[in-house]
Scaffold this active site. Structure first.
Site, PDB file in Angstrom:
ATOM      1  N   GLY A 101       0.809  -1.218   0.000  1.00 16.09           N
ATOM      2  CA  GLY A 101       0.000   0.000   0.000  1.00 16.09           C
ATOM      3  C   GLY A 101       0.835   1.258   0.000  1.00 16.09           C
ATOM      4  N   ASP A 261       1.810 -11.546   6.912  1.00 19.26           N
ATOM      5  CA  ASP A 261       2.324 -10.724   5.800  1.00 19.26           C
ATOM      6  C   ASP A 261       3.718 -10.211   6.111  1.00 19.26           C
ATOM      7  OD1 ASP A 261       0.588  -9.280   7.716  1.00 19.26           O
ATOM      8  OD2 ASP A 261       1.418  -7.516   6.739  1.00 19.26           O
TER       9      ASP A 261
END
Ligand code: AMP
Ligand code: MG
Length: 496
Positions: A101, A261
């Site tokens: 992101g 993650d």
């Protein structure tokens, strides 16, 4: 035609990367092409010369401004093909779609000796995975990642590394307005447990298989061609995570946000957010302000490692066997090796810290009793081991009296069974027990000087000390001391 003089000048001022972007050959579900968002006024504030040289990058004649243009994202170097990578992750146990992101993979740089490194810009602007985030990073957390990742590297622990921090000349808005920055991160790869979870969630079996094959080739080439390649992949990742987490436990490192993650398949420490080093030994140590239940507490890290590996195993199930029940059996068999692999690595790390060369029965108890003493007497983890490694008479006296005397006798007796006894052991222990770790108060102090006053001297000095963590030097005594009581409740915040 440029004159020869001008040509020379432009050549010496150009960055020569050697990009070869193999990840782009994988199916497109795994990434989105995205260029960095240019920044107002990029300025290089830290640059890792040694790392640049190690990567085979030409640094001579390349100006700081030129680096800042590239590493701030304003100029895309030749051969780079920037992408945001897609991935999912279990964050504090809950599953979420994530993806880069606020980071972009510029490409894979291949060094003259043939090794392949991801070059990633972190804080480089929004991507399709930004959700409501601004795609940016604040200076403090990027400098913090730089310092701690480089300290981990010097400690010999597998980690991503930091090539540079560029300030953007723009503000980012968090609780307060902060200086914006971009970190250049170097990693063996950015393939995560969450990358596999993403494909499993999409039920995209052909891409899952392609990624597994790619990962085997890239990180575990010695296991390519085995009759059961995907259980081999799982087993290889289990082994690397067991070894990695054992290394963390041996230096008192608390990662702080072991979401899936943030678990690298290559087995590097990745994503330096709220991480910190423990001072006083206490398995319940938590620094992260958002880790209210202590999910990622120091002593819980080995168990969480196992939990994260189970998420990888689940994602790989369709590749392990066509028949689900058989696939589960295979997964359980491989995962079942994790506790003993961790124990093996942990015991050899901890024994080495006590000067023990080859483990024998009773060593586990000796290690545990030492740790119990540290806990009972609220000792500083790093300094207690270093004290044992030192042959200064006053230090010996400290452990030879009171509560330590009995343990100390048994420890010396144990070392007496090895060639060279205590003296030889201490020599080895000094290579194993650091004098210098990134103490939280020193890190905070250096970050404050850089962030508030633009003074990078304290960071430079701190980095210099942390670059030789095993080499004692009385000049740097102030870097050894644990913080005073005002730092007892030190909290870290996620680096967003
Ligand atoms: P992290 O806590 O750094 O592991 O980030 C978790 C997820 O949040 C990743 O998908 C990041 O890319 C994303 N993220 C974190 N900060 C930002 C931001 N400022 N803008 C956009 N995405 C972000
Ligand atoms: Mg992350």
């Amino acid at each position: 035609m440029p004159s020869e003089k001008n040509l020379k000048k432009s050549l010496s001022n150009s960055l020569i990367w050697n990009f070869d972007n193999s990840y782009l050959k994988l199916p497109q579900t795994l990434f989105v092409r995205q260029t960095p968002t240019p920044v107002a006024d990029p300025k290089l504030v830290i640059f890792n010369d040694a790392l640049a040289k190690g990567l085979g990058l030409n640094t001579e004649g390349v100006s700081a401004d030129r680096w800042a243009e590239t590493l701030g994202g304003n100029e895309i170097p030749s051969g780079a093909e920037p992408i945001a990578q897609a991935y999912c992750g279990h964050q504090f146990g809950g599953f979420a779609m994530l993806g880069d992101g606020r980071a972009l993979l510029l490409g894979e740089h291949v060094t003259p000796d043939g090794s392949r490194w991801d070059i990633q810009l972190k804080g480089s602007g929004q991507t399709p995975f930004s959700r409501r985030g601004d795609g940016r990073a604040a200076l403090g957390p990027m400098l913090r990642e730089y310092i701690i990742s480089e300290a981990m590297f010097a400690l010999g622990i597998p980690t991503t590394r930091s090539l540079a921090v560029v300030v953007t000349g723009e503000l980012v808005y968090r609780e307060t307005a902060q200086k914006g920055a971009v970190l250049t991160r170097i990693a063996a790869s950015h393939i995560r447990v969450g990358t596999f979870e993403y494909l499993r969630a999409r039920k995209d079996l052909s891409t899952l298989k392609a990624l597994a094959d790619y990962t085997l080739q890239r990180h575990f080439s010695e296991r390519v061609g085995e009759p059961a390649p995907y259980s081999a992949l799982l087993e290889a990742v289990v082994e690397r995570q067991a070894a990695l987490i054992a290394r963390w436990m041996a230096v008192g490192f608390v990662h702080g946000v072991m979401n899936t993650d943030n678990v690298s398949i290559a087995g590097e420490t990745i994503d330096y957010g709220p991480c910190a080093f423990m001072d006083t030994y206490d398995p319940d140590t938590v620094f992260s302000s958002i880790d209210r239940d202590g999910r990622y507490a120091f002593g819980h890290q080995p168990a969480i490692g196992g939990w994260n590996l189970a998420r990888l195993a689940e994602a790989l199930l369709p590749l392990l066997d066509e028949q689900e029940s058989r696939a589960i059996e295979i997964a359980q068999e491989v995962l079942g090796k994790y506790p003993q692999r961790f124990e093996h690595h942990w015991l050899s790390e901890m024994s080495a810290k006590l000067g023990i060369q080859a483990n024998q029965e009773g060593d586990r108890v000796l290690v545990q009793e030492w740790l119990d003493l540290l806990a009972t007497h609220k000792m500083d983890f790093t300094n207690a081991f270093r004290m044992l490694s030192s042959d200064l008479p006053q230090d010996q006296a400290a452990v030879s009296t009171g509560a330590f005397a009995d343990w100390h006798l048994r420890w010396t007796a144990r070392l007496g069974q090895q060639a060279g006894a205590v003296d030889a052991a201490r020599e080895m222990m000094r290579q194993k027990n650091p004098v210098f770790i990134p103490r939280n108060h020193r890190v905070e102090e250096a970050l404050r000087a850089a962030d508030e006053d633009g003074n990078y001297k304290p960071i430079e000095e701190l980095l210099r000390v942390l670059a030789s963590p095993f080499q004692d030097d009385p000049v740097w005594v102030a870097y050894k001391n644990p913080p005073g009581p005002e730092f007892r409740d030190y909290q870290t915040f996620c680096g967003t």
